[in-house]
Design a protein around this motif. Sequence first.
Motif, PDB file in Angstrom:
ATOM      1  N   SER A 101       0.843  -1.187   0.000  1.00  0.00           N
ATOM      2  CA  SER A 101       0.000   0.000   0.000  1.00  0.00           C
ATOM      3  C   SER A 101       0.884   1.244   0.000  1.00  0.00           C
ATOM      4  O   SER A 101       2.070   1.192   0.315  1.00  0.00           O
ATOM      5  N   PHE A 102       0.288   2.383  -0.349  1.00  0.00           N
ATOM      6  CA  PHE A 102       1.015   3.655  -0.336  1.00  0.00           C
ATOM      7  C   PHE A 102       1.543   3.943   1.066  1.00  0.00           C
ATOM      8  O   PHE A 102       2.696   4.356   1.236  1.00  0.00           O
ATOM      9  N   THR A 103       0.709   3.726   2.065  1.00  0.00           N
ATOM     10  CA  THR A 103       1.112   3.995   3.449  1.00  0.00           C
ATOM     11  C   THR A 103       2.325   3.167   3.840  1.00  0.00           C
ATOM     12  O   THR A 103       3.285   3.681   4.420  1.00  0.00           O
ATOM     13  N   GLU A 104       2.300   1.870   3.515  1.00  0.00           N
ATOM     14  CA  GLU A 104       3.426   0.986   3.849  1.00  0.00           C
ATOM     15  C   GLU A 104       4.677   1.382   3.073  1.00  0.00           C
ATOM     16  O   GLU A 104       5.786   1.376   3.611  1.00  0.00           O
ATOM     17  N   ASP A 105       4.491   1.743   1.814  1.00  0.00           N
ATOM     18  CA  ASP A 105       5.630   2.089   0.962  1.00  0.00           C
ATOM     19  C   ASP A 105       6.322   3.352   1.463  1.00  0.00           C
ATOM     20  O   ASP A 105       7.552   3.425   1.514  1.00  0.00           O
ATOM     21  N   MET A 106       5.560   4.359   1.824  1.00  0.00           N
ATOM     22  CA  MET A 106       6.155   5.601   2.335  1.00  0.00           C
ATOM     23  C   MET A 106       6.812   5.381   3.697  1.00  0.00           C
ATOM     24  O   MET A 106       7.852   5.967   3.999  1.00  0.00           O
ATOM     25  N   ALA A 107       6.216   4.523   4.527  1.00  0.00           N
ATOM     26  CA  ALA A 107       6.791   4.240   5.846  1.00  0.00           C
ATOM     27  C   ALA A 107       8.173   3.619   5.718  1.00  0.00           C
ATOM     28  O   ALA A 107       9.084   3.929   6.488  1.00  0.00           O
ATOM     29  N   ARG A 108       8.365   2.732   4.713  1.00  0.00           N
ATOM     30  CA  ARG A 108       9.679   2.117   4.501  1.00  0.00           C
ATOM     31  C   ARG A 108      10.724   3.160   4.129  1.00  0.00           C
ATOM     32  O   ARG A 108      11.901   2.976   4.386  1.00  0.00           O
ATOM     33  N   ARG A 109      10.284   4.242   3.537  1.00  0.00           N
ATOM     34  CA  ARG A 109      11.213   5.309   3.136  1.00  0.00           C
ATOM     35  C   ARG A 109      11.396   6.360   4.226  1.00  0.00           C
ATOM     36  O   ARG A 109      12.079   7.360   4.026  1.00  0.00           O
ATOM     37  N   GLY A 110      10.738   6.172   5.351  1.00  0.00           N
ATOM     38  CA  GLY A 110      10.849   7.141   6.437  1.00  0.00           C
ATOM     39  C   GLY A 110      10.088   8.418   6.164  1.00  0.00           C
ATOM     40  O   GLY A 110      10.391   9.469   6.732  1.00  0.00           O
ATOM     41  N   MET A 111       9.076   8.357   5.277  1.00  0.00           N
ATOM     42  CA  MET A 111       8.292   9.530   4.930  1.00  0.00           C
ATOM     43  C   MET A 111       6.944   9.486   5.635  1.00  0.00           C
ATOM     44  O   MET A 111       6.345   8.425   5.806  1.00  0.00           O
ATOM     45  N   ALA A 112       6.484  10.648   6.063  1.00  0.00           N
ATOM     46  CA  ALA A 112       5.196  10.741   6.748  1.00  0.00           C
ATOM     47  C   ALA A 112       4.087  10.801   5.710  1.00  0.00           C
ATOM     48  O   ALA A 112       3.996  11.762   4.940  1.00  0.00           O
ATOM     49  N   ALA A 113       3.254   9.774   5.673  1.00  0.00           N
ATOM     50  CA  ALA A 113       2.179   9.685   4.676  1.00  0.00           C
ATOM     51  C   ALA A 113       0.841  10.054   5.305  1.00  0.00           C
ATOM     52  O   ALA A 113       0.565   9.735   6.460  1.00  0.00           O
ATOM     53  N   ARG A 114       0.033  10.733   4.532  1.00  0.00           N
ATOM     54  CA  ARG A 114      -1.342  11.007   4.939  1.00  0.00           C
ATOM     55  C   ARG A 114      -2.203  11.113   3.695  1.00  0.00           C
ATOM     56  O   ARG A 114      -1.698  11.152   2.576  1.00  0.00           O
ATOM     57  N   SER A 115      -3.509  11.142   3.905  1.00  0.00           N
ATOM     58  CA  SER A 115      -4.445  11.219   2.788  1.00  0.00           C
ATOM     59  C   SER A 115      -5.416  12.367   2.981  1.00  0.00           C
ATOM     60  O   SER A 115      -5.786  12.704   4.105  1.00  0.00           O
ATOM     61  N   GLN A 116      -5.808  12.959   1.883  1.00  0.00           N
ATOM     62  CA  GLN A 116      -6.908  13.924   1.884  1.00  0.00           C
ATOM     63  C   GLN A 116      -8.064  13.260   1.148  1.00  0.00           C
ATOM     64  O   GLN A 116      -7.983  13.001  -0.048  1.00  0.00           O
ATOM     65  N   TRP A 117      -9.113  12.951   1.889  1.00  0.00           N
ATOM     66  CA  TRP A 117     -10.221  12.227   1.280  1.00  0.00           C
ATOM     67  C   TRP A 117     -10.966  13.123   0.305  1.00  0.00           C
ATOM     68  O   TRP A 117     -11.326  14.248   0.625  1.00  0.00           O
ATOM     69  N   LEU A 118     -11.197  12.596  -0.891  1.00  0.00           N
ATOM     70  CA  LEU A 118     -11.967  13.294  -1.915  1.00  0.00           C
ATOM     71  C   LEU A 118     -13.384  12.749  -1.981  1.00  0.00           C
ATOM     72  O   LEU A 118     -14.322  13.470  -2.289  1.00  0.00           O
ATOM     73  N   ASP A 119     -13.539  11.450  -1.684  1.00  0.00           N
ATOM     74  CA  ASP A 119     -14.854  10.818  -1.698  1.00  0.00           C
ATOM     75  C   ASP A 119     -14.762   9.455  -1.023  1.00  0.00           C
ATOM     76  O   ASP A 119     -13.771   8.739  -1.194  1.00  0.00           O
ATOM     77  N   ARG A 120     -15.783   9.111  -0.244  1.00  0.00           N
ATOM     78  CA  ARG A 120     -15.950   7.764   0.312  1.00  0.00           C
ATOM     79  C   ARG A 120     -17.435   7.481   0.340  1.00  0.00           C
ATOM     80  O   ARG A 120     -18.184   8.216   0.972  1.00  0.00           O
ATOM     81  N   GLY A 121     -17.847   6.414  -0.335  1.00  0.00           N
ATOM     82  CA  GLY A 121     -19.278   6.139  -0.333  1.00  0.00           C
ATOM     83  C   GLY A 121     -19.630   4.845  -1.029  1.00  0.00           C
ATOM     84  O   GLY A 121     -18.781   4.160  -1.602  1.00  0.00           O
ATOM     85  N   ILE A 122     -20.920   4.507  -0.948  1.00  0.00           N
ATOM     86  CA  ILE A 122     -21.473   3.322  -1.586  1.00  0.00           C
ATOM     87  C   ILE A 122     -22.202   3.755  -2.858  1.00  0.00           C
ATOM     88  O   ILE A 122     -23.015   4.682  -2.829  1.00  0.00           O
ATOM     89  N   TYR A 123     -21.908   3.074  -3.964  1.00  0.00           N
ATOM     90  CA  TYR A 123     -22.476   3.462  -5.253  1.00  0.00           C
ATOM     91  C   TYR A 123     -22.938   2.236  -6.040  1.00  0.00           C
ATOM     92  O   TYR A 123     -22.493   1.116  -5.781  1.00  0.00           O
ATOM     93  N   THR A 124     -23.780   2.498  -7.021  1.00  0.00           N
ATOM     94  CA  THR A 124     -24.113   1.469  -8.009  1.00  0.00           C
ATOM     95  C   THR A 124     -22.886   1.239  -8.876  1.00  0.00           C
ATOM     96  O   THR A 124     -22.229   2.195  -9.301  1.00  0.00           O
ATOM     97  N   ALA A 125     -22.553   0.007  -9.143  1.00  0.00           N
ATOM     98  CA  ALA A 125     -21.344  -0.306  -9.904  1.00  0.00           C
ATOM     99  C   ALA A 125     -21.483   0.149 -11.353  1.00  0.00           C
ATOM    100  O   ALA A 125     -22.547   0.022 -11.964  1.00  0.00           O
ATOM    101  N   SER A 126     -20.380   0.693 -11.876  1.00  0.00           N
ATOM    102  CA  SER A 126     -20.340   1.059 -13.287  1.00  0.00           C
ATOM    103  C   SER A 126     -20.140  -0.212 -14.122  1.00  0.00           C
ATOM    104  O   SER A 126     -19.766  -1.264 -13.582  1.00  0.00           O
ATOM    105  N   PRO A 127     -20.363  -0.149 -15.431  1.00  0.00           N
ATOM    106  CA  PRO A 127     -20.113  -1.335 -16.269  1.00  0.00           C
ATOM    107  C   PRO A 127     -18.691  -1.864 -16.130  1.00  0.00           C
ATOM    108  O   PRO A 127     -18.483  -3.086 -16.060  1.00  0.00           O
ATOM    109  N   ASP A 128     -17.688  -0.964 -16.090  1.00  0.00           N
ATOM    110  CA  ASP A 128     -16.296  -1.403 -15.921  1.00  0.00           C
ATOM    111  C   ASP A 128     -16.098  -2.112 -14.588  1.00  0.00           C
ATOM    112  O   ASP A 128     -15.427  -3.147 -14.511  1.00  0.00           O
TER     113      ASP A 128
END
Length: 262
Positions: A101-128
Amino acid sequence: MDDGAERIFAALRDVSQSGAPLYLQLKKNIEEAVKRGLIGPGDALPSERDIAAQADISRVTVRKAVQDLVKSGVLVQRHGSGTFVAPRMERVEQSLSRLTSFTEDMARRGMAARSQWLDRGIYTASPDEMMVLGLSASELVSRLSRLRIADETPLAIERATISASVLPDPHEVTSSLYMALGKTGHRPVRAVQRISAVNLGEAEAQLLAVPIGSACLQIERISYLASGKVIEFTKSIYRGDAYDFVAELRLPGPDGQEGEAT
């Protein structure tokens, strides 16, 4: 007035009524100050009002110059904090042979990782999403979109999709998606990635603090459980000036099996 502000103001006092438009003169002076090291990564710019007063120009002129420099990646703006000289980007080398994961990868490099959430939710699945995840038209998906940041530098925009039957509440993911999936026995063990080069549109360029049209890496990842079932479908955008993806290649042996390259 502190030394940093003095250096910045000294670099701005050459703005005059002659030659190019004032905002371009101010923009050039700030760029030159950064290049010459008069102001360095992380240094805060004075307020628009103070710059306008020192350079004897309007705040509208200052704002236009600063906005152009933010778009070009010279400056960054942090809501509620001000405007700063952008940090110097150190390229991140990402192995294509490890599923982390991004978090694990940055931790191995000694970098402080964080996220800015843009969206989290339940949706109807797209065809893809239905096709990749093997879902029916009636099934729902959890979508998690976020800006991935390391040492306060935006590096990637990640949009992950998981079946809602596996992740019924996307708000359960607070940092690492793979850690959250691991708690329910659904952490992927392998993935197939497709990498392509694209240019950033306005919205994504703004999120990543780079100029519109900047080159970036678009990655589609399909991740699998040990059983072979698809568990994750992710589309990500990585800054082209920040990431190098590295793959180890081996020469097949005479019997067609992998051998050591010499």
